[in-house]
Design a protein around this motif. Structure first.
Motif, mmCIF file in Angstrom:
data_model
loop_
_atom_site.group_PDB
_atom_site.id
_atom_site.type_symbol
_atom_site.label_atom_id
_atom_site.label_comp_id
_atom_site.label_asym_id
_atom_site.label_seq_id
_atom_site.Cartn_x
_atom_site.Cartn_y
_atom_site.Cartn_z
ATOM 1 N N LYS A 112 -3.178 61.149 -10.821
ATOM 2 C CA LYS A 112 -2.806 59.558 -11.504
ATOM 3 C C LYS A 112 -1.258 59.418 -11.319
ATOM 4 O O LYS A 112 -0.763 58.037 -11.163
ATOM 5 N N GLU A 113 -0.348 60.111 -10.521
ATOM 6 C CA GLU A 113 1.068 60.087 -9.604
ATOM 7 C C GLU A 113 0.256 59.148 -8.433
ATOM 8 O O GLU A 113 1.806 58.587 -8.405
ATOM 9 N N GLY A 114 -0.161 59.396 -7.836
ATOM 10 C CA GLY A 114 -0.782 58.660 -6.481
ATOM 11 C C GLY A 114 -1.261 57.599 -6.542
ATOM 12 O O GLY A 114 -1.376 57.241 -5.446
ATOM 13 N N GLU A 115 -2.192 57.735 -7.642
ATOM 14 C CA GLU A 115 -3.003 56.055 -7.959
ATOM 15 C C GLU A 115 -2.720 55.966 -9.632
ATOM 16 O O GLU A 115 -3.511 56.321 -10.048
ATOM 17 N N SER A 118 -6.210 54.429 -11.185
ATOM 18 C CA SER A 118 -7.226 55.470 -11.393
ATOM 19 C C SER A 118 -7.173 56.293 -12.460
ATOM 20 O O SER A 118 -6.801 56.433 -13.335
ATOM 21 N N LYS A 119 -9.007 56.059 -12.786
ATOM 22 C CA LYS A 119 -9.177 56.113 -13.892
ATOM 23 C C LYS A 119 -10.123 57.982 -13.721
ATOM 24 O O LYS A 119 -11.042 58.165 -12.934
ATOM 25 N N LEU A 146 -5.939 60.771 -19.887
ATOM 26 C CA LEU A 146 -7.449 60.876 -19.286
ATOM 27 C C LEU A 146 -7.950 59.461 -20.051
ATOM 28 O O LEU A 146 -7.487 59.118 -20.965
ATOM 29 N N ASP A 147 -8.991 59.062 -19.025
ATOM 30 C CA ASP A 147 -9.433 57.211 -19.750
ATOM 31 C C ASP A 147 -11.034 58.290 -20.624
ATOM 32 O O ASP A 147 -10.879 57.127 -21.154
ATOM 33 N N PHE A 148 -11.527 59.093 -20.082
ATOM 34 C CA PHE A 148 -12.602 59.502 -20.745
ATOM 35 C C PHE A 148 -12.278 60.621 -21.357
ATOM 36 O O PHE A 148 -12.369 61.550 -19.783
ATOM 37 N N VAL A 149 -12.735 60.970 -22.306
ATOM 38 C CA VAL A 149 -12.639 62.557 -22.717
ATOM 39 C C VAL A 149 -14.234 62.570 -23.283
ATOM 40 O O VAL A 149 -13.770 62.121 -24.841
ATOM 41 N N ASP A 190 -13.171 57.956 -11.353
ATOM 42 C CA ASP A 190 -12.161 58.545 -10.126
ATOM 43 C C ASP A 190 -12.400 60.027 -9.903
ATOM 44 O O ASP A 190 -12.811 60.123 -8.605
ATOM 45 N N LEU A 191 -11.947 60.759 -10.837
ATOM 46 C CA LEU A 191 -11.391 62.399 -10.642
ATOM 47 C C LEU A 191 -12.293 62.474 -11.973
ATOM 48 O O LEU A 191 -11.931 61.961 -12.970
#
Length: 320
Positions: A112-115, A118-119, A146-149, A190-191
């Motif tokens: 998240k810090e680098g991109e 990102s999701k 987080l985007d999907f939990v 993304d992760l």
């Protein structure tokens, strides 16, 4: 254009396309499966994934007798997996997760810090993986979101009545693995971290047994849903997907029920991955749990601050 020139042009274009493909990663943790059990049981789906990349035994627990020695306990393993550090740094020594040291970033925070665009997704039987280990929403993790939990279902005793055999955990695993597959196809995080717990519950109750073997086979079928979703997504989008599957600890030699100590069987875990360019760290030595984060950093091509990267205890198993 002659045939050789045509082939060369096609090769260069294919290489360029692969290099530019958006990279995405899924980490799957199947709780409490000793390496010898995993190797004995028929797991055709994970065998297929390993055939695309590789399989190896690995180590969880740091160096015996040294300051890095870490209990072979679930939450300790999860935190070492997510931070690339041993317990003397991340400060998780048991399943209560009393005081994690968030100065050691998880791969989710690194992403998240680098991109920032990102999701991120988590699909887990155990809510503490998100709230305590990843530290979602905490000041100490820079308010990671987080985007999907899909987690916390262990607290829903209406939908998942708790039974003595703990089969309700299998039902939750089935649900979260289905949600992981569905989300991968539709949203393509993304992760992602997928955590399935039932194998550990069976291990504690039955140890080395037919029940444990069947639980591992069931987990393989749950992985199948996720693997098929990744293949579908790759085909439709051309994205470059990495899947990394592991466990958090082995079990005791006596009967396969316990864990937590530093015996060989408790420390021996395993990795299954579809990674194409595995290096000598993967194939010529026994890698360690803390090597997963550096491998993900390499694959995802993340730019990690030196203050973070220099704290890692592992090395990349991918690339040079």
């Amino acid at each position: 254009m002659n045939l050789k020139t045509t082939f060369a042009t096609f090769f260069l274009l294919s290489f360029a396309t692969a290099s530019l493909a958006q990279k995405k990663a899924v980490i799957i943790l199947l709780d409490g499966i000793p390496a010898d059990v995993f190797e004995r049981v028929d797991t055709p789906v994970m065998d297929q994934i390993a055939a695309e990349g590789g399989y190896t035994r690995a180590i969880m627990g740091g160096e015996v007798g040294a300051r890095t020695e870490s209990p072979t306990i679930s939450a300790v393993g999860y935190t070492s997996l997510m931070t690339g550090t041993w317990a003397n740094k991340h400060n998780v020594y048991g399943n209560d997760i009393e005081a994690p040291n968030y100065r050691y970033w998880t791969i989710f925070r690194m992403m998240k810090e680098g991109e920032p665009e990102s999701k991120l997704g988590i699909f887990s039987t155990w809510e503490d993986n998100r709230t305590k280990i990843l530290g979602e929403g905490l000041k100490e993790t820079n308010y990671l979101q987080l985007d999907f939990v899909f987690d916390g279902y262990e607290k829903d005793t209406v939908t998942y009545p708790h039974d003595a055999e703990k089969f309700y955990l299998s039902q939750i695993d089935e649900f979260v693995s289905s949600k992981a597959a569905e989300t991968i196809v539709i949203e393509g995080p993304d992760l992602s971290w997928v955590y399935l717990e039932y194998t550990d519950a069976v291990g504690h109750k039955y140890g080395d047994s037919e029940e444990m073997d069947r639980a591992v086979q069931l987990a393989d079928q749950q992985v199948k849903k996720i693997w098929e979703a990744i293949q579908k997504r790759r085909l439709e989008t051309g994205e470059d997907w990495l899947i990394w599957i592991t466990t958090d600890h082995g079990r005791t030699h006596k009967d396969g029920k316990g864990h937590g100590g530093q015996s060989t069987r408790e420390r021996e875990i395993w990795f299954v991955t579809n990674a194409q360019n595995l290096n000598a760290n993967f194939s010529e030595r026994k890698p360690e749990m803390v090597d997963v984060v550096p491998s993900l950093i390499e694959f995802l091509e993340l730019n990690i601050p030196k203050k973070v990267s220099k704290k890692l205890d592992g090395v990349s198993l991918i690339g040079k």
